[in-house]
Scaffold this motif. Structure first.
Motif, PDB file in Angstrom:
ATOM      1  N   MET A   1       0.851  -1.197   0.000  1.00  0.00           N
ATOM      2  CA  MET A   1       0.000   0.000   0.000  1.00  0.00           C
ATOM      3  C   MET A   1       0.883   1.242   0.000  1.00  0.00           C
ATOM      4  N   HIS A   2       0.584   2.196  -0.847  1.00  0.00           N
ATOM      5  CA  HIS A   2       1.369   3.415  -0.911  1.00  0.00           C
ATOM      6  C   HIS A   2       1.081   4.293   0.288  1.00  0.00           C
ATOM      7  N   PRO A   3       2.052   5.095   0.731  1.00  0.00           N
ATOM      8  CA  PRO A   3       1.828   5.984   1.863  1.00  0.00           C
ATOM      9  C   PRO A   3       0.748   7.002   1.545  1.00  0.00           C
ATOM     10  N   ASN A   4       0.013   7.354   2.572  1.00  0.00           N
ATOM     11  CA  ASN A   4      -0.982   8.408   2.457  1.00  0.00           C
ATOM     12  C   ASN A   4      -2.054   8.066   1.437  1.00  0.00           C
ATOM     13  N   SER A   5      -2.715   6.960   1.645  1.00  0.00           N
ATOM     14  CA  SER A   5      -3.731   6.520   0.706  1.00  0.00           C
ATOM     15  C   SER A   5      -4.932   7.441   0.673  1.00  0.00           C
ATOM     16  N   HIS A   6      -5.054   8.346   1.650  1.00  0.00           N
ATOM     17  CA  HIS A   6      -6.175   9.280   1.683  1.00  0.00           C
ATOM     18  C   HIS A   6      -5.954  10.479   0.767  1.00  0.00           C
ATOM     19  N   ALA A   7      -4.757  10.603   0.182  1.00  0.00           N
ATOM     20  CA  ALA A   7      -4.444  11.794  -0.603  1.00  0.00           C
ATOM     21  C   ALA A   7      -5.287  11.847  -1.868  1.00  0.00           C
ATOM     22  N   PRO A   9      -5.745  12.096  -5.675  1.00  0.00           N
ATOM     23  CA  PRO A   9      -4.835  11.764  -6.765  1.00  0.00           C
ATOM     24  C   PRO A   9      -4.723  12.914  -7.760  1.00  0.00           C
ATOM     25  N   GLY A  10      -3.665  12.833  -8.577  1.00  0.00           N
ATOM     26  CA  GLY A  10      -3.500  13.830  -9.626  1.00  0.00           C
ATOM     27  C   GLY A  10      -2.439  14.842  -9.300  1.00  0.00           C
ATOM     28  N   PRO A  11      -1.482  15.032 -10.215  1.00  0.00           N
ATOM     29  CA  PRO A  11      -0.403  15.981  -9.952  1.00  0.00           C
ATOM     30  C   PRO A  11      -0.847  17.423 -10.132  1.00  0.00           C
ATOM     31  N   ASP A 554       8.136   2.650 -17.658  1.00  0.00           N
ATOM     32  CA  ASP A 554       6.958   1.789 -17.567  1.00  0.00           C
ATOM     33  C   ASP A 554       6.958   0.980 -16.271  1.00  0.00           C
ATOM     34  N   ALA A 555       8.134   0.474 -15.886  1.00  0.00           N
ATOM     35  CA  ALA A 555       8.212  -0.299 -14.647  1.00  0.00           C
ATOM     36  C   ALA A 555       7.914   0.588 -13.443  1.00  0.00           C
ATOM     37  N   ALA A 556       8.449   1.798 -13.435  1.00  0.00           N
ATOM     38  CA  ALA A 556       8.183   2.726 -12.331  1.00  0.00           C
ATOM     39  C   ALA A 556       6.708   3.083 -12.268  1.00  0.00           C
ATOM     40  N   ARG A 557       6.109   3.280 -13.420  1.00  0.00           N
ATOM     41  CA  ARG A 557       4.690   3.657 -13.460  1.00  0.00           C
ATOM     42  C   ARG A 557       3.799   2.534 -12.940  1.00  0.00           C
ATOM     43  N   ARG A 558       4.181   1.301 -13.230  1.00  0.00           N
ATOM     44  CA  ARG A 558       3.399   0.180 -12.695  1.00  0.00           C
ATOM     45  C   ARG A 558       3.473   0.144 -11.169  1.00  0.00           C
ATOM     46  N   ASN A 560       4.150   2.862  -8.943  1.00  0.00           N
ATOM     47  CA  ASN A 560       3.523   4.008  -8.281  1.00  0.00           C
ATOM     48  C   ASN A 560       3.183   5.058  -9.336  1.00  0.00           C
ATOM     49  N   PRO A 561       2.065   4.876 -10.037  1.00  0.00           N
ATOM     50  CA  PRO A 561       1.739   5.784 -11.145  1.00  0.00           C
ATOM     51  C   PRO A 561       1.540   7.228 -10.705  1.00  0.00           C
ATOM     52  N   GLN A 562       0.995   7.433  -9.499  1.00  0.00           N
ATOM     53  CA  GLN A 562       0.756   8.801  -9.049  1.00  0.00           C
ATOM     54  C   GLN A 562       2.060   9.561  -8.865  1.00  0.00           C
ATOM     55  N   LEU A 563       3.041   8.934  -8.241  1.00  0.00           N
ATOM     56  CA  LEU A 563       4.321   9.598  -8.027  1.00  0.00           C
ATOM     57  C   LEU A 563       5.022   9.864  -9.354  1.00  0.00           C
ATOM     58  N   VAL A 564       4.962   8.925 -10.278  1.00  0.00           N
ATOM     59  CA  VAL A 564       5.601   9.129 -11.577  1.00  0.00           C
ATOM     60  C   VAL A 564       5.012  10.356 -12.267  1.00  0.00           C
ATOM     61  N   GLU A 565       3.699  10.508 -12.219  1.00  0.00           N
ATOM     62  CA  GLU A 565       3.084  11.680 -12.836  1.00  0.00           C
ATOM     63  C   GLU A 565       3.459  12.961 -12.091  1.00  0.00           C
TER      64      GLU A 565
END
Length: 727
Positions: A1-7, A9-11, A554-558, A560-565
């Protein structure tokens, strides 16, 4: 689970298109031939002193503090750089009790952006990329974390999102933390420059305030952390005054932008106008103001050097410094702002092709990605605002792309930056020591030992390496050669066998700084990640990029896509990309491949002609392209009492280069202009040869006589400030 799941989404981008005011600032600086960058850490301008004073008054008014309250600021290039710097200062300030709190900092991080950057894989604060930074999305989570946990700091982000009851709860938690010895930080990165009072500053009485891009209208990369002189005490001695630093912080574009946004909040009768006018009228008043509000150790150095670092003009490959006596010296620039740009200072096309021709509606960021893909073979670009932020993004993306392989290998003597993540790529124990905990699954290998290849192969055979990070030619530390070829061959062999990623730091070395287009060309046949910055700045604007392969992206996006964006978006800036595009276009237009090849031959011949006798102050020496190093030494009996890297020798060498050799060389490294003439390069090399024949007694005597002369000049003509030019 990514940290801060309540955040949510969207950059959200932190930078906006440059408007008329920002473009006007740049046009003025270029037309006036004012230096935008001159040197890291030691660059003091009237504008930087004025900005420090305005920020101090801004923070004082936000908290309703009494007149005369003074704050000191450290200038960075983004809110994230400022946040990392604030965490480092919290830890250093609380070093005496580190055994109790272990460097832990609690963070209220409502949108989760800091949490994702510190812990991209959601591994928890002990295993994250920035260990000990414990982020929580809600006040309830923050309260639970504080119970039974010793911390050195409490950081409150986005306090404007707190309603009255939530702010009261956070204030209570801050009181508990402070009573236990912690210090408080408030992040006001998005505060309006005309905000009269801030409830969080008033209620929390923070020890540090973090400021961000809002103070430049979100048009110029900027960040700062501001606090009392007592808070900055760990960085207020000659030994520690530059322990935290960056290349672009305090640049003239950002400083003028901050002044333009903050000055309107003060009416015409406000005392700030007297302070600003005094600084504009005299160098000593500028230094006084800078010492009060930025860094007194920088001012201490400037005063000991009597104006030798007072750069008042910069054009192409030349700088002009104004001594305390009013005498001006025209110098060949032997530093280039620490290797910035490809066309020297204030190139005319920066004004005509970029500033006047800038179209904010054009997608320069996308164009830059396409150009860099053709240049490097790495198709995905992540915009940065500095070399450190580019390195940080690259390391973060590598961890996301290889989540099961935690180990990072860095070769000693590497320099990556000083944020909590880029610091991992800075292989200098003293630079890292006060700021732990740091990511510990990292292995530093000395590339210059006879057994370096065997040591690396043994490490690779463990099978847990995710990234090998390499700066092929070092601009700092005591390395006097590039990374040896057999070691690079071993790294290349292991990439296929073990599946790790290879990242190269080209922040300093790219675009012919070291003789080839990129330093890794001809040395590493394939790389997966790259950091760029200094050449892209064009000597005019803080910018950079982390470049990665499609597979890494592509591997990074798989993972944690939110952080990559967020990494692709937060620092994207059309004007910065436009300057980078112009810089790359000029590389071939200026004929740099052939020019640098010819000038590099002159540098090599010049170093070969240096005196090799035992009495001179130059020891080892090497050059790669137009980057070189000269080792300072103190031979003979004097060496028992005088350290080559000590203050006396450092100041004596700076004064010798500037006043005798007429070259702006202020470290043990020289970074010569790529567009310098043959005559200018030969001039610097003649200076190096003269230095190699100079003993330490003669060098120190020259420095003493210079300082005596400057003091006598001031005594005899105390009111004389009219500049006198000397070529």
């Amino acid at each position: 689970m990514h940290p801060n799941s309540h955040a949510v989404p969207g950059p959200e981008p932190h930078l906006r298109p440059a408007g008329p005011q920002t473009l006007g600032i740049l046009a003025g600086l270029i037309a006036e031939e004012r230096p935008v960058f001159a040197m890291p850490s030691w660059f003091v301008t009237t504008e930087s002193a004025q900005a420090g004073h305005l920020i101090s008054e801004f923070v004082r008014e936000l908290g309703g503090m009494p007149a005369g309250t003074r704050h000191r600021s450290f200038f960075a290039n983004s809110r994230y750089e400022a946040l990392h710097g604030a965490v480092k200062l919290l830890r250093h300030r609380a070093a005496a009790t580190a055994a109790t709190h272990r460097g832990r900092v609690l963070v209220l991080d409502p949108d989760g952006t800091l949490a994702r950057r510190c812990d991209p894989l959601g591994e928890g604060p002990d295993r994250s990329l920035a260990p000990g930074v414990m982020c929580h999305a809600t006040v309830a989570e923050l309260r639970a974390a504080l119970d039974g946990t010793a911390v050195c700091g409490l950081l409150v982000r986005a306090p404007e999102r707190l309603d009255e009851s939530a702010l009261a709860a956070v204030t209570q938690l801050a009181g508990r933390a402070r009573a236990a010895g912690a210090r408080i930080v408030v992040d006001l990165s998005d505060i309006a420059p005309d905000c009269p009072r801030d409830p969080a500053v008033t209620a929390l009485r923070p020890d540090l305030v973090v400021l961000g891009e809002s103070l430049t209208g979100h048009e110029v990369p900027f960040g700062a952390f501001t606090g009392s002189h007592d808070m900055f005490a760990p960085w207020s001695t000659p030994r520690t005054g530059f322990l935290h630093s960056n290349t672009y912080g305090g640049n003239s574009v950002a400083m003028r932008a901050v002044i333009a946004r903050l000055l309107p909040r003060f009416d015409d009768t406000d005392p700030v106008h007297r302070e600003l006018a005094a600084a504009a009228a005299g160098r000593q008043a500028t230094l006084d103001l800078y010492a009060r509000h930025v860094n007194p150790m920088t001012v201490r150095m400037h005063r000991k050097l009597h104006g030798a670092l007072n750069v008042v003009r910069a054009k192409g490959s030349r700088l002009t410094v104004r001594l305390d006596s009013g005498r001006e010296l025209d110098l060949v620039d032997g530093l280039c702002g620490a290797g910035l740009g490809v066309a020297g200072h204030n190139p005319s096309d920066a004004l005509t092709a970029v500033v006047r021709g800038h179209d904010p509606a054009r997608d320069h960021v996308r164009e830059l990605e396409q150009v860099l893909a053709r240049e490097t073979g790495l198709p995905r670009a992540f915009p940065a605002v500095s070399g450190a932020s580019a390195v940080e993004s690259a390391i973060t993306l590598a961890r996301l792309a290889r989540p099961r392989h935690r180990r990072i290998v860095v070769f000693k003597h590497n320099y990556g930056g000083k944020t909590l993540v880029s610091l991992l790529a800075t292989a200098a124990d003293r630079t890292r020591a006060p700021f732990g905990p740091l990511y510990d699954d990292i292995r530093y290998i000395d590339p210059f030992t006879p057994y370096a290849v065997d040591e690396f192969r043994k490490e690779a055979a463990r099978g847990d390496i995710g990234l090998v990070w390499i700066e092929l030619v070092h601009g700092s530390s005591d390395a006097y050669a590039p990374i040896p070829a057999p070691l690079l061959d071993a790294v290349t062999e292991g990439r296929t066998a073990h599946g790790y990623l290879i990242g190269v730091d080209e922040v300093l070395t790219s675009y012919y700084r070291c003789g080839t287009r990129f330093a890794h060309h001809g040395r590493l046949p394939a790389v997966d990640l790259m950091s760029l910055s200094k050449a892209l700045s064009y000597g005019c604007f803080p910018t950079g990029a982390a470049l990665v392969s499609q597979e890494v992206h592509d591997a990074a996006r798989r993972t944690n896509p939110q952080l990559v964006e967020e990494l692709r978006t937060h620092h994207a800036h059309g004007l910065g990309a436009h300057f980078a595009l112009q810089a790359i276009a000029q590389v071939d237009a200026l004929g740099l491949p052939e020019r640098v090849r010819h000038l590099s031959d002159i540098v090599r011949s010049g170093l070969a002609a240096l005196d090799t006798g035992p009495q001179g102050v130059v020891g080892r020496r090497f050059a790669e392209g137009l980057l070189g190093r000269l080792e300072p030494r103190v031979p003979g009996v004097l060496g028992r009492f005088l350290a080559p890297e000590g203050e006396w020798m450092t100041y004596a060498l700076i004064l010798w280069w500037i006043t005798r050799a007429r070259a702006f060389v202020v470290y043990d490294v020289f970074l010569l202009p790529l567009t310098a003439t043959e005559r200018e390069i030969r001039h610097v090399m003649r200076g190096a040869r003269r230095l190699s024949r100079t003993g330490p007694v003669r060098l120190l005597a020259h420095a003493a006589l210079f300082r005596l002369g400057q003091r006598l000049s001031q005594v005899l003509s105390p009111s004389s400030t009219k500049p006198r030019s000397t070529t």
